[in-house]
Write a protein that holds these residues in place. Structure first.
Motif, PDB file in Angstrom:
ATOM      1  N   SER A  11      -6.582  -2.294  -8.103  1.00 24.00           N
ATOM      2  CA  SER A  11      -7.834  -1.919  -7.348  1.00 24.00           C
ATOM      3  C   SER A  11      -8.692  -2.916  -7.152  1.00 24.00           C
ATOM      4  O   SER A  11      -9.324  -2.989  -6.016  1.00 24.00           O
ATOM      5  CB  SER A  11      -8.515  -0.994  -8.487  1.00 24.00           C
ATOM      6  OG  SER A  11      -7.363   0.130  -8.597  1.00 24.00           O
ATOM      7  N   LEU A  44      -4.414   4.304  -4.913  1.00 29.48           N
ATOM      8  CA  LEU A  44      -5.467   3.827  -5.539  1.00 29.48           C
ATOM      9  C   LEU A  44      -6.659   4.025  -4.518  1.00 29.48           C
ATOM     10  O   LEU A  44      -7.911   4.145  -5.166  1.00 29.48           O
ATOM     11  CB  LEU A  44      -5.213   2.093  -5.066  1.00 29.48           C
ATOM     12  CG  LEU A  44      -4.106   1.479  -5.924  1.00 29.48           C
ATOM     13  CD1 LEU A  44      -4.021   0.041  -5.464  1.00 29.48           C
ATOM     14  CD2 LEU A  44      -4.549   1.591  -7.261  1.00 29.48           C
ATOM     15  N   LEU A  48     -10.102   5.492  -6.149  1.00 27.95           N
ATOM     16  CA  LEU A  48     -11.525   4.747  -5.865  1.00 27.95           C
ATOM     17  C   LEU A  48     -12.603   5.710  -5.196  1.00 27.95           C
ATOM     18  O   LEU A  48     -13.662   5.457  -5.481  1.00 27.95           O
ATOM     19  CB  LEU A  48     -11.200   3.309  -5.176  1.00 27.95           C
ATOM     20  CG  LEU A  48     -10.563   2.300  -5.976  1.00 27.95           C
ATOM     21  CD1 LEU A  48      -9.930   1.027  -5.008  1.00 27.95           C
ATOM     22  CD2 LEU A  48     -11.306   1.673  -7.006  1.00 27.95           C
TER      23      LEU A  48
END
Length: 251
Positions: A11, A44, A48
Motif C-alpha cells: 500500500s 489495494l 485505500l
C-alpha cells in the motif's frame, strides 16, 4: 523485517508511485509499476479508497491521491517544529535577497523541501514543496548529504544517478569530491545541476548536538544570482549561523 506486513508495504509503495508520476493512474499502469496482478492492485486501491487515501475519478475511472493524505501532510507540518522555527528566518532572507528561499530536510534516503518563501520578482524560479528527490540532486540536498557518515553517502550513491540537465552529475567520484568541499567550507554554490539557468546557494543548520538538522538554500535565475553571489552567500551564512545558535549549537 519479520514484523513488516506485505500488504501495508505494498500500500505504501502504491502511494509513493504518485510522487513521481502523472496525477492519475489506472489499474494496469499501477500493476506494471508494482509488478503485481491487477486483482491484487485493485484490492489495494479499494482499501485505500475506503479510508480516503485514494480516490477514483468517476469520468476517467483512474485513481489519484485522496484528501486524507493532504490532512496528514498538514498535520505533519504543524508538528514539525523546525518549520515554525524557520519561517521568520526564511521571510527575512527573502526580504534581503529577493530570491526564492527553501528549507530542506533529510527523510530517510531522500531530501524534501518542507517550507519555502517565493521571490517577489515577477520572473522567478519556484519549486514544488513536499516532493522527494535524491540527496545528491540539489544544492540544499547535497549540503545535507555532505554531513552524513561516509557509509550513508556510499549507500546513497551506489544507486544509479539520475540526470536532469547536461550538467548533472554522472560520476560518483565527482559528487564525493564536492561533498568534501562542501563540508570543508560550510556551504554550496552550484548552477545548472538540476535546472538549466538556475543557481542555488545553500548552507547547513546545526542543532545543539552538532548534527545538521536542515539546510537553507537561496535559489534563482543564474543571471540574477551569480552577480550577487557574495552578498547572497553572506546573508545565507549569517542566517544559518543565527538559527543554529538559537537551536543551541556552539561551534
Amino acid at each position: 523485517m519479520d514484523q513488516v506486513l506485505s500488504s501495508v508495504r505494498n500500500s505504501c509503495r502504491l502511494l509513493k508511485i504518485f510522487l513521481d508520476s502523472p496525477k492519475e493512474l489506472g489499474v494496469t499502469e499501477l500493476s506494471k509499476m508494482l509488478e503485481m496482478s491487477k486483482g491484487a492492485v485493485h484490492k489495494l486501491l479499494s482499501t485505500l479508497e475506503s479510508e480516503g487515501f485514494i480516490r477514483q475519478n468517476e469520468k476517467t475511472k483512474q485513481y489519484t491521491l485522496g484528501y486524507t493524505l493532504l490532512e496528514l501532510g498538514t498535520k505533519v507540518l504543524k508538528n514539525h517544529d523546525i518549520v515554525d522555527f524557520s519561517m521568520p528566518f526564511l521571510n527575512r532572507l527573502v526580504s534581503r535577497t529577493n530570491e526564492l528561499v527553501v528549507l530542506c530536510v533529510k527523510d530517510v534516503k531522500d531530501a524534501i523541501y518542507v517550507a519555502k518563501v517565493d521571490s517577489p520578482h515577477p520572473i522567478r524560479f519556484t519549486v514544488e514543496s513536499f516532493r522527494r528527490f535524491p540527496l545528491y540532486s540539489t544544492t540544499a540536498a547535497r549540503v545535507l548529504l555532505a554531513y552524513q557518515p561516509k557509509e550513508f553517502q556510499d549507500e546513497i550513491l551506489e544507486e544509479t544517478l539520475k540526470t536532469y540537465t547536461p550538467y548533472s552529475y554522472t560520476s560518483v567520484d565527482s559528487i564525493k569530491e564536492d561533498l568534501l568541499v562542501i563540508k570543508e567550507r560550510g556551504y554550496e554554490i552550484s548552477s545548472n545541476r538540476r535546472n538549466n539557468g538556475v543557481t542555488g546557494i545553500a548552507a547547513p543548520i546545526f542543532d545543539a548536538s552538532g548534527q545538521v538538522t536542515a539546510s537553507i538554500s537561496v535559489i534563482g535565475p543564474s543571471d540574477r544570482v551569480l552577480p550577487q553571489q557574495e552578498d547572497i552567500l553572506h546573508e545565507t551564512l549569517e542566517t544559518v549561523q543565527e538559527m543554529s545558535a538559537q537551536l543551541g549549537y556552539r561551534s
